[in-house]
Write a protein that holds these residues in place. Structure first.
Motif, mmCIF file in Angstrom:
data_model
loop_
_atom_site.group_PDB
_atom_site.id
_atom_site.type_symbol
_atom_site.label_atom_id
_atom_site.label_comp_id
_atom_site.label_asym_id
_atom_site.label_seq_id
_atom_site.Cartn_x
_atom_site.Cartn_y
_atom_site.Cartn_z
ATOM 1 N N CYS A 13 -11.358 2.118 -8.674
ATOM 2 C CA CYS A 13 -11.044 1.718 -7.367
ATOM 3 C C CYS A 13 -10.044 0.515 -7.304
ATOM 4 N N GLU A 14 -10.105 -0.350 -8.255
ATOM 5 C CA GLU A 14 -9.421 -1.485 -8.227
ATOM 6 C C GLU A 14 -7.892 -0.873 -8.485
ATOM 7 N N LEU A 15 -7.756 -0.246 -9.921
ATOM 8 C CA LEU A 15 -6.572 0.385 -10.337
ATOM 9 C C LEU A 15 -5.953 1.155 -9.325
ATOM 10 N N SER A 16 -6.525 2.048 -8.509
ATOM 11 C CA SER A 16 -6.045 2.618 -7.502
ATOM 12 C C SER A 16 -5.456 1.959 -6.356
ATOM 13 N N PHE A 17 -5.949 0.735 -6.101
ATOM 14 C CA PHE A 17 -5.351 0.053 -4.883
ATOM 15 C C PHE A 17 -4.175 -0.674 -5.316
ATOM 16 N N TYR A 18 -4.035 -0.937 -6.519
ATOM 17 C CA TYR A 18 -2.598 -1.655 -6.958
ATOM 18 C C TYR A 18 -1.690 -0.457 -7.042
ATOM 19 N N SER A 49 -5.432 8.087 -7.350
ATOM 20 C CA SER A 49 -6.705 7.830 -7.809
ATOM 21 C C SER A 49 -6.823 8.580 -9.204
ATOM 22 N N PRO A 108 -16.206 1.131 -11.173
ATOM 23 C CA PRO A 108 -15.498 0.487 -10.081
ATOM 24 C C PRO A 108 -14.181 0.183 -10.335
ATOM 25 N N GLU A 109 -13.886 -0.031 -11.750
ATOM 26 C CA GLU A 109 -12.530 -0.329 -12.166
ATOM 27 C C GLU A 109 -11.321 0.435 -11.734
ATOM 28 N N LEU A 112 -7.872 -2.719 -17.332
ATOM 29 C CA LEU A 112 -7.793 -3.394 -15.745
ATOM 30 C C LEU A 112 -7.491 -4.860 -16.105
ATOM 31 N N LYS A 125 -3.969 -6.778 -14.781
ATOM 32 C CA LYS A 125 -3.754 -7.936 -14.078
ATOM 33 C C LYS A 125 -3.107 -8.919 -14.709
#
Ligand code: ATP
Ligand code: MG
Length: 348
Positions: free
Chosen positions: A94-99, A138, A91-92, A336, A340
């Motif tokens: 997806c988080e990275l893609s979002f940023y 992504s 899932p990390e 990640l 952050k």
């Protein structure tokens, strides 16, 4: 930042892997792996990416995860040396893609040549899924999450790598040096950059149905080779034939080694002589195709046999993937956390 050499590549589970994947990327991965010429190697099955243009057929994607894993093992990828994992389990990413989405403009994505061609290929012109449109972003997350330095892929991936590099540079510029800029590693043989399909179309691709699969039976391989596209102007044996755009010769450029002549076609000393004879006239397609068939059979038989062995214990293959996912997830979480921190969104 770390100076390690980290290799990362993946494949979409949209079908079994074919000889284009093999020469474009898979063979190189196995060579790098066996040479030990790296610090870490990650190989992933891009199921989440495959869904971006297969949302009406998720079962196809799900089933092909195991098919691709079997192809990997059959080709010699070794889970004790390479971390093999499934993209959706991290899932990390997806988080990275979002940023990363904030770092790329819509017009930049529209200019990506691979995205353009693939939109056309899939008749998506008027209804592009957002996930598909943004998949280069992504993909940049997939690469950077593992701090990959080296990405061995086919030529169609060049624009993707360029886009990933831009994202890294922009991130590092805004937030400070955090991410590693990846480099593409293309096949060194020009015929392998983008292997054409058996129909002569520009790229062998699962989506185009013009493939010779690594798991294909001996009969099927022969049938496909004997009906391959050659030079449509070469009608009679005595006619002069063309080499350029002649897929049988492109495959020979990709797969033929000097020792194959002694073994399977002793009346010719090398490929240059075979080509010259074809161009002069007097050499029939059937003879050249039989030669190619012998070479392909020799290459694919051991792969097919190993695949059969691995497919006897599917739970063991899932177990191997699960272990890979655990290792990959820890690596992605580590990156990640750095991301952050750099973005100063580690509030607590
Ligand atoms: P799809 O049609 O679903 O996109 P594909 O056959 O293009 O499937 P991918 O999973 O997109 O396969 O590609 C996986 C890897 O194989 C990439 O590194 C890509 O560059 C390489 N590759 C795919 N097809 C070829 C080809 N015909 N020649 C050389 N490399 C290839
Ligand atoms: Mg593709």
């Amino acid at each position: 930042m770390s100076k390690e050499k980290i290799i990362l590549t993946g494949d979409r589970p949209t079908g079994r892997l074919h000889i284009g994947h093999y020469v474009g990327s898979l063979k190189r991965r196995v060579e790098l792996q066996d040479a030990g010429d790296y610090n870490k190697m990650f190989v992933f099955i891009a199921d989440a990416q495959a869904l971006t243009d297969n949302i009406d057929n998720p079962e196809k994607v799900r089933q092909n995860v195991i098919e691709v894993a079997l192809d990997y093992l059959a080709c010699g990828l070794d889970p004790t040396k390479a971390t093999i994992f499934i993209q959706s389990q991290i899932p990390e990413l997806c988080e990275l893609s979002f940023y990363f989405m904030d770092l790329v403009t819509v017009s930049r994505l529209q200019r990506n040549p691979t995205v353009k061609t693939e939109i056309q290929m899939r008749n998506f012109e008027t209804s592009i899924p957002v996930g598909f449109f943004t998949y280069p972003i992504s993909q940049a997350a997939d690469i950077t999450a593992f701090r990959a330095t080296t990405v061995p892929v086919g030529e169609d991936q060049e624009p993707m790598l360029e886009q990933a590099r831009e994202i890294v540079r922009r991130f590092n510029y805004i937030y400070g040096e955090t991410l590693v800029e990846p480099e593409i590693l293309l096949p060194d043989n020009a015929a392998c950059l983008r292997l054409p399909g058996t129909d002569g179309k520009a790229k062998m691709s699962k989506s185009l149905g013009n493939c010779i699969y690594l798991s294909e039976s001996a009969d099927e391989i022969q049938k496909k080779i004997m009906s391959m596209y050659t030079d449509p102007g070469h009608l009679r044996v005595q006619d002069p034939g063309k080499i350029e755009g002649n897929t049988v010769f492109t495959y020979l450029d990709a797969f033929c080694r000097p020792e194959h002549f002694e073994l399977y076609l002793p009346d010719y000393p090398n490929l240059a002589e075979l080509k010259a004879h074809y161009q002069r006239g007097g050499l029939g397609d059937v003879k050249v195709k039989r030669f190619l068939n012998a070479i392909m059979q020799e290459m694919l038989e051991p792969i097919r046999n190993r695949r059969k062995e691995f497919s006897k214990d599917i739970p063991a293959v899932y177990e191997m993937l699960k272990n890979g996912c655990d290792v990959a997830r820890a690596a992605a979480a580590d990156t990640l956390s750095d991301v952050k921190k750099a973005m100063k969104i580690n509030y607590f």
